[in-house]
Scaffold this active site. Structure first.
Site, PDB file in Angstrom:
ATOM      1  N   ARG A 196      -3.602  -1.716  -6.342  1.00  0.00           N
ATOM      2  CA  ARG A 196      -2.756  -2.911  -6.291  1.00  0.00           C
ATOM      3  C   ARG A 196      -3.135  -3.833  -7.444  1.00  0.00           C
ATOM      4  O   ARG A 196      -4.230  -3.698  -7.999  1.00  0.00           O
ATOM      5  CB  ARG A 196      -2.917  -3.633  -4.954  1.00  0.00           C
ATOM      6  CG  ARG A 196      -4.334  -4.082  -4.700  1.00  0.00           C
ATOM      7  CD  ARG A 196      -4.482  -4.683  -3.316  1.00  0.00           C
ATOM      8  NE  ARG A 196      -5.882  -4.856  -3.011  1.00  0.00           N
ATOM      9  CZ  ARG A 196      -6.368  -5.048  -1.793  1.00  0.00           C
ATOM     10  NH1 ARG A 196      -5.561  -5.050  -0.757  1.00  0.00           N
ATOM     11  NH2 ARG A 196      -7.638  -5.228  -1.593  1.00  0.00           N
TER      12      ARG A 196
ATOM     13  N   CYS B 200       8.796 -39.535 -13.147  1.00  0.00           N
ATOM     14  CA  CYS B 200       7.432 -39.988 -13.441  1.00  0.00           C
ATOM     15  C   CYS B 200       6.598 -40.167 -12.171  1.00  0.00           C
ATOM     16  O   CYS B 200       5.480 -40.639 -12.216  1.00  0.00           O
ATOM     17  CB  CYS B 200       7.451 -41.278 -14.252  1.00  0.00           C
ATOM     18  SG  CYS B 200       8.177 -42.662 -13.370  1.00  0.00           S
TER      19      CYS B 200
ATOM     20  N   SER C 235      14.355 -43.075 -14.982  1.00  0.00           N
ATOM     21  CA  SER C 235      13.128 -42.337 -14.720  1.00  0.00           C
ATOM     22  C   SER C 235      12.930 -42.349 -13.208  1.00  0.00           C
ATOM     23  O   SER C 235      12.809 -43.420 -12.604  1.00  0.00           O
ATOM     24  CB  SER C 235      11.946 -43.002 -15.424  1.00  0.00           C
ATOM     25  OG  SER C 235      10.770 -42.286 -15.119  1.00  0.00           O
TER      26      SER C 235
ATOM     27  N   LYS D 160       0.833  -1.202   0.000  1.00  0.00           N
ATOM     28  CA  LYS D 160       0.000   0.000   0.000  1.00  0.00           C
ATOM     29  C   LYS D 160       0.877   1.265   0.000  1.00  0.00           C
ATOM     30  O   LYS D 160       0.688   2.163  -0.807  1.00  0.00           O
ATOM     31  CB  LYS D 160      -0.929  -0.009   1.211  1.00  0.00           C
ATOM     32  CG  LYS D 160      -1.986   1.080   1.160  1.00  0.00           C
ATOM     33  CD  LYS D 160      -2.713   1.211   2.485  1.00  0.00           C
ATOM     34  CE  LYS D 160      -3.640   0.066   2.760  1.00  0.00           C
ATOM     35  NZ  LYS D 160      -5.046   0.374   2.455  1.00  0.00           N
TER      36      LYS D 160
ATOM     37  N   MET E 166      -5.648  -7.127   8.888  1.00  0.00           N
ATOM     38  CA  MET E 166      -5.139  -6.259   9.952  1.00  0.00           C
ATOM     39  C   MET E 166      -6.054  -5.054  10.135  1.00  0.00           C
ATOM     40  O   MET E 166      -7.085  -4.954   9.487  1.00  0.00           O
ATOM     41  CB  MET E 166      -3.718  -5.850   9.623  1.00  0.00           C
ATOM     42  CG  MET E 166      -2.770  -7.022   9.787  1.00  0.00           C
ATOM     43  SD  MET E 166      -1.129  -6.641   9.295  1.00  0.00           S
ATOM     44  CE  MET E 166      -1.306  -6.333   7.590  1.00  0.00           C
TER      45      MET E 166
ATOM     46  N   HIS F 299      -3.524 -45.450  -4.308  1.00  0.00           N
ATOM     47  CA  HIS F 299      -4.085 -45.946  -5.569  1.00  0.00           C
ATOM     48  C   HIS F 299      -5.171 -45.003  -6.074  1.00  0.00           C
ATOM     49  O   HIS F 299      -5.165 -44.578  -7.231  1.00  0.00           O
ATOM     50  CB  HIS F 299      -4.638 -47.358  -5.359  1.00  0.00           C
ATOM     51  CG  HIS F 299      -5.245 -47.940  -6.596  1.00  0.00           C
ATOM     52  ND1 HIS F 299      -6.589 -47.826  -6.885  1.00  0.00           N
ATOM     53  CD2 HIS F 299      -4.688 -48.606  -7.627  1.00  0.00           C
ATOM     54  CE1 HIS F 299      -6.826 -48.414  -8.039  1.00  0.00           C
ATOM     55  NE2 HIS F 299      -5.693 -48.906  -8.512  1.00  0.00           N
TER      56      HIS F 299
ATOM     57  N   ARG G   7      -3.481   3.107   8.608  1.00  0.00           N
ATOM     58  CA  ARG G   7      -3.766   1.804   7.985  1.00  0.00           C
ATOM     59  C   ARG G   7      -2.526   0.938   7.929  1.00  0.00           C
ATOM     60  O   ARG G   7      -1.414   1.431   7.781  1.00  0.00           O
ATOM     61  CB  ARG G   7      -4.256   1.987   6.542  1.00  0.00           C
ATOM     62  CG  ARG G   7      -5.594   2.625   6.386  1.00  0.00           C
ATOM     63  CD  ARG G   7      -5.928   2.685   4.893  1.00  0.00           C
ATOM     64  NE  ARG G   7      -7.313   3.000   4.653  1.00  0.00           N
ATOM     65  CZ  ARG G   7      -7.760   4.224   4.416  1.00  0.00           C
ATOM     66  NH1 ARG G   7      -6.925   5.252   4.412  1.00  0.00           N
ATOM     67  NH2 ARG G   7      -9.046   4.426   4.190  1.00  0.00           N
TER      68      ARG G   7
ATOM     69  N   TYR H 232      13.022 -34.564 -19.132  1.00  0.00           N
ATOM     70  CA  TYR H 232      11.566 -34.417 -19.187  1.00  0.00           C
ATOM     71  C   TYR H 232      10.936 -34.679 -17.817  1.00  0.00           C
ATOM     72  O   TYR H 232      11.567 -35.264 -16.926  1.00  0.00           O
ATOM     73  CB  TYR H 232      10.954 -35.374 -20.225  1.00  0.00           C
ATOM     74  CG  TYR H 232      11.064 -36.834 -19.854  1.00  0.00           C
ATOM     75  CD1 TYR H 232      10.100 -37.446 -19.053  1.00  0.00           C
ATOM     76  CD2 TYR H 232      12.151 -37.599 -20.285  1.00  0.00           C
ATOM     77  CE1 TYR H 232      10.214 -38.772 -18.686  1.00  0.00           C
ATOM     78  CE2 TYR H 232      12.271 -38.932 -19.933  1.00  0.00           C
ATOM     79  CZ  TYR H 232      11.297 -39.518 -19.129  1.00  0.00           C
ATOM     80  OH  TYR H 232      11.408 -40.819 -18.756  1.00  0.00           O
TER      81      TYR H 232
ATOM     82  N   GLY I 254      -8.091  -7.444   4.641  1.00  0.00           N
ATOM     83  CA  GLY I 254      -8.959  -7.495   5.818  1.00  0.00           C
ATOM     84  C   GLY I 254      -8.354  -8.167   7.038  1.00  0.00           C
ATOM     85  O   GLY I 254      -9.030  -8.375   8.040  1.00  0.00           O
TER      86      GLY I 254
HETATM   87  C1  PEP Z   1       6.895 -43.975  -8.373  1.00  0.00           C
HETATM   88  O1  PEP Z   1       7.163 -44.757  -7.495  1.00  0.00           O
HETATM   89  O2  PEP Z   1       7.160 -42.764  -8.336  1.00  0.00           O
HETATM   90  C2  PEP Z   1       6.162 -44.420  -9.575  1.00  0.00           C
HETATM   91  C3  PEP Z   1       5.952 -43.608 -10.571  1.00  0.00           C
HETATM   92  O3  PEP Z   1       5.664 -45.690  -9.578  1.00  0.00           O
HETATM   93  P1  PEP Z   1       4.337 -46.147  -8.806  1.00  0.00           P
HETATM   94  O4  PEP Z   1       3.644 -44.909  -8.356  1.00  0.00           O
HETATM   95  O5  PEP Z   1       3.564 -46.913  -9.797  1.00  0.00           O
HETATM   96  O6  PEP Z   1       4.899 -46.962  -7.713  1.00  0.00           O
END
Ligand code: PEP
Ligand code: MG
Length: 908
Positions: free
Chosen positions: A371, A864, A797, A27, A109, A489, A98, A884, A107
């Site tokens: 702002r 992954c 990976s 502010k 303070m 899962h 203020r 990646y 809001g």
């Molecule tokens: C992991 O363990 O990060 C993975 C990608 O395999 P999963 O989740 O199937 O065990």
């Protein structure tokens, strides 16, 4: 020289400027900047955020000493500029006090307006303005605010009634009026008298009359408000450090409550909900700032078009609107024109959508704040793309302007805002997979499938899910589980499907037998309506309407820009052609993880799979695997085809075999009948497969190393699919991935099996195809010996789900039992299964990448685990130099944007 603690501004001059927000708060910095660019702002000064820290370190008296001289000089400066005197009876200067932190904390303070009034000043001000109603109205507001904020009369418990509000109610009742602004001058006088008596009764002291004392009291109260419960909670939510502190802004008062040529309001340079480039806002004639927020009176629209749209929604005729609720554009055209000109000037100057507060005092417009405005995900994308098209920001800036997680709002259904207002929250679980869902409760996968046939939306409610529930999850709108964390899962599969999921909602008591669930004292039966918000984890009672996601041209433009700047590629985790196709449409350039186990649960496949599990010798196992082979090959064909020339990493079978057999008697009997064996035989096998720690048990490459025929079959299926597609002219780049490697030899043995099976197939078919063999790095030992593993593996990976589980030693399925306490006690800042732990797990990722590449410079490295779609983790992956990230299809756009931002931030 002692450091500067007070920065003045006014009349086109300022000691601060916009880029000093750390020192002056948002502010204060913007008040200074507005002065410098010629926007009318009441003169004043800012006490720096550093003083807030000094206040907590040194205490009030010492801070007053440190500030006194500078504050006196700054007050003098205001007095000169507005030609009035602080504390003077005949020509008094009133000020506002203020708060204003570095980050906006709306809001949270405290604020005090009309400071400098006492009984004598009131008389003087009436003589000066000739407006006794306005003066008494200001006085009663001041005594209340000061009493609440500075003298600590505001009830701590929000259920308790504010003593001043109680008095107002009483006086209104006695006067027989309903609204505050219907009170007479005598009523207002009466209020002040009773307020002061309440102060004396509650604090034992008289209300302070000296303007200077009032000022110090207010300044210190603003500092104190940095540590109030609301502010602490807000900081925790937004991750704002306590050390930042708040600045204090003291400004000459301007009054929107001086009669019908005065007003106050809030406005936005663009629409914060849709992003449309349409100036909009609300104002109230003859009112002070807090009236707009407090909702005592209904504010009116600033623009004519806004007013017309509002009337249309409210079902009010144009005639009635124009006479009863005219816009500012119609009621105060000159002021409106100036306001419109200045809002555009501010937006152009800050090059972003502005959220502004203003007051009109007897026909003169003043700005009190500007702002960058908060906005929805949709508006965020549109505004960034529009500002780019208007030439106001660069491409890089446009990419940086959008928070990646906000894209979620554009990708998944959301609740209808109106419907949400009356929805009742039952409980909260983990926000496992974003989006909103409403539907009828089903407890079992087959029930869900049956119920879904009639076209009804379904919410699958389970203690937890397992691969057996897949068919039920597919037909459901959303999934709710009582157990399981962010990589359980349910969470992983739901994210893959782009379905809403709330996991680990501990308040659920699921009774499968009676098909009921009890949530915080409410019982729900199968078929009852329930709603989930997978972005917040909230579970709602009954049906709450949702709105489908819509992707638009602005979103596509943003994604194109992201690709222009990114270095990191974004692949997807997908195990069906359908998911692969969605991910392609979101711009994934390959599959980073195809979990083959999910393919085994449909129709004939599960039968053959169970035959394989029941087999007592290798010969029988091979027989069963032969039956699975054509199905697997077909599945892979679909996936490679959907990826159309992009690389596909297929992981060999990973989960423990017990996940493929039924654990309830009815299921075991059905399996026995199907296989033509006794139930005892099934039960024996199920028992034999039971493990104390299945996550650390017979799974991953331990399966392939004990049953190499599984690896052989999968290799044939993957490469066989590619050879068939080659004939059809489809390009395939298969990458075969060994899961859960911990020791070089585990990998080496599997690699040998894979290469031999491949050669055999190529020979049989008289054709061949290039492929790579690599491994998941998801066991700490694999990361620690990455150089050895890279001597054989062609790619890594990082499976950061298991890597997190094994580095922390936290079960990924059971973390919900202690995570909330760990977060509360700040033992953990965030759930490490959601946000990559850069210090520990990340260190393993970095080290393994470096050591692996030291041996094999062209080693392709990716991630992954679920972290591959979380923005801060994606940025980390960029910095580590991964090739990646791979994430569930619906997170692909988020990862693409985060990856581009990481590259741009890097360049800077
Ligand atoms: C992991 O363990 O990060 C993975 C990608 O395999 P999963 O989740 O199937 O065990
Ligand atoms: Mg894993």
């Amino acid at each position: 020289m002692d450091k500067k603690r007070v920065y003045t501004f006014g009349n086109g001059k300022a000691e601060g400027k916009a880029d000093m927000r750390n020192l002056l708060g948002g502010k204060g910095a913007n008040l200074a900047e507005m002065n410098l660019i010629g926007v009318p702002v009441p003169p004043g000064f800012t006490i720096t955020t550093e003083v807030c820290q000094e206040y907590f370190d040194l205490g009030r008296d010492r801070v007053v000493e440190l500030l006194k001289e500078d504050v006196e000089a700054a007050i003098k400066n205001i007095e000169t500029l507005v030609n009035a005197k602080f504390g003077d009876v005949e020509n008094p200067l009133l000020v506002s006090v203020r708060s204003g932190a570095r980050a906006s904390m709306p809001g949270m303070m405290d604020t005090i307006l009309n400071l400098g009034l006492n009984d004598e000043v009131v008389e003087g001000l009436i003589r000066k303005t000739g407006n006794d109603r306005f003066v008494w109205d200001s006085y009663r507001r001041f005594v209340q605010m000061y009493g609440d904020v500075v003298l600590g009369m505001k009830p701590v418990n929000k259920e308790d009634i504010d003593p001043f509000e109680a008095i107002i109610e009483k006086v209104k009742q006695e006067a027989g009026v309903r609204l505050d602004n219907e009170l007479s001058v005598d009523n207002l006088k009466d209020l002040v008298k009773r307020f002061k008596a309440a102060v004396k009764a509650q604090t034992g002291c008289d209300f302070p009359t000296s303007a200077v004392d009032q000022l110090w009291g207010a300044v210190m109260a603003v500092f104190d408000s940095w540590m109030n419960e609301r502010a602490i909670l807000y900081r925790k939510m937004e991750g704002i450090p306590a050390e930042w502190g708040t600045a204090v802004n003291v400004q000459a008062m301007v009054f929107g409550n001086m009669g019908n040529t005065s007003a106050t309001g809030v406005c936005f340079s663009r629409d914060a909900a849709t992003g449309e480039n349409l100036f909009n806002g609300e104002y109230l004639i003859n009112a002070q700032g807090e009236d707009v927020v407090a909702g005592v009176r209904t504010p009116q629209q600033i623009t004519k078009i806004g007013s017309q749209r509002w009337a249309e929604r409210a079902g009010i005729s144009e005639e009635e609107r124009a006479s009863k609720y005219p816009s500012m554009e119609e009621a105060m055209p000159e002021i409106y024109n100036e306001l419109n000109r200045l809002q555009q000037q501010l937006e152009d100057h800050y090059r972003d959508m502005q959220d502004m507060e203003f007051t009109v005092q007897e026909g003169k417009l003043w700005f009190l704040q500007t702002r960058n405005g908060k906005r929805t995900g949709r508006a965020m994308v549109k505004i960034a793309m529009d500002l780019l098209a208007e030439g106001k920001i660069s491409e890089e800036e446009a990419v940086l302007r959008v928070e990646p997680n906000k894209l979620d709002e554009l990708l998944h259904p959301v609740f209808d805002k109106k419907a949400l207002l009356s929805a009742k929250v039952l409980t909260k679980g983990l926000p496992a997979s974003p989006g909103a869902a409403t539907g009828r409760i089903a407890f079992f996968a087959d029930d869900a499938a049956k119920m879904a046939e009639s076209g009804e939306p379904i919410i699958l409610v389970r203690l937890e899910t397992s691969p057996e529930d897949l068919a039920g999850m597919t037909v459901s709108e959303g999934i709710l589980t009582a157990r399981g964390g962010m990589t359980s899962h349910a969470a992983v599969v739901a994210r893959g499907m782009g379905k809403c999921c709330v996991s680990g909602a501990g308040a659920l008591h699921v009774d499968y037998k009676n098909r009921t669930v009890e949530i915080e004292g409410h019982e729900f039966k199968e078929g009852d309506w329930i709603s989930l918000n997978g972005s917040t984890g909230e579970v709602y009672e009954g049906k709450v309407e949702t709105r489908a996601a819509e992707m638009d041209a602005d979103f596509a433009k943003l994604m194109d820009l992201a690709d222009k700047y990114t270095k990191l590629k974004v692949r997807t985790n997908a195990d069906t052609p359908h998911d692969a196709a969605i991910a392609r449409s979101f711009g994934a350039v390959g599959i980073g993880l195809c979990r083959t186990e999910h393919m085994f649960f449909e129709g004939e496949k599960i039968k053959a799979m169970r035959e394989m599990i029941l087999a007592e010798n290798q010969e029988d196992r091979v027989k069963a695997l032969k039956k699975i082979l054509p199905y697997q090959q077909d599945d892979f064909k679909g996936i490679f085809k959907a990826m159309d020339g992009f690389p596909v990493t297929v992981r060999l079978l990973d989960p423990p075999l017990h996940e493929f057999v039924p654990h309830d008697i009815a299921g075991q009997q059905a399996m026995a009948d199907q296989m033509g064996v006794s139930i005892q035989k099934i039960q024996h096998r199920v028992e034999a497969l039971c493990e104390a720690n299945p996550m650390l048990g017979h799974r991953g490459c331990r399966l392939g190393n004990t049953y190499p025929e599984i690896t052989e079959m999968q290799t044939r299926a993957i490469l066989g699919a590619c050879l068939e597609l080659k004939k059809e002219g489809v390009k395939c780049f298969p990458e075969i991935m060994v899961p859960l490697t911990g020791i070089l030899y585990e990998f080496q043995n599997q690699e040998t099996v894979i290469r031999q099976a491949a050669e055999k197939l190529f020979e049989e078919k008289g054709d061949r195809i290039d492929f790579k063999v690599g491994t998941m790095i998801e066991i700490p030992r694999a990361a620690l010996t990455a150089d050895r593993i890279a001597s054989r593996a062609e790619f890594f990976s990082f499976g950061t789900n298991d890597l997190t589980q094994m580095t922390f030693g936290y079960s990924r399925d059971d973390i919900a039992s202690f995570l909330p306490v760990y977060l509360e006690k700040k033992i953990l800042k965030v759930d490490p299964f959601q946000v990559l732990d850069q210090k520990g797990v990340g260190k393993l990722v970095r080290m393994a990448t470096e050591n692996g590449r030291a041996v094999r410079p062209d080693l392709k490295c990716g991630i992954c685990g679920e972290h591959g779609g979380e923005p801060s983790s994606v940025k980390f992956c960029h910095r580590v130099g991964l090739n990646y990230v791979s994430c569930s299809p619906f997170r692909v756009p988020i990862a693409r944007l985060a990856a581009a931002q990481a590259a741009i931030e890097d360049k800077k």
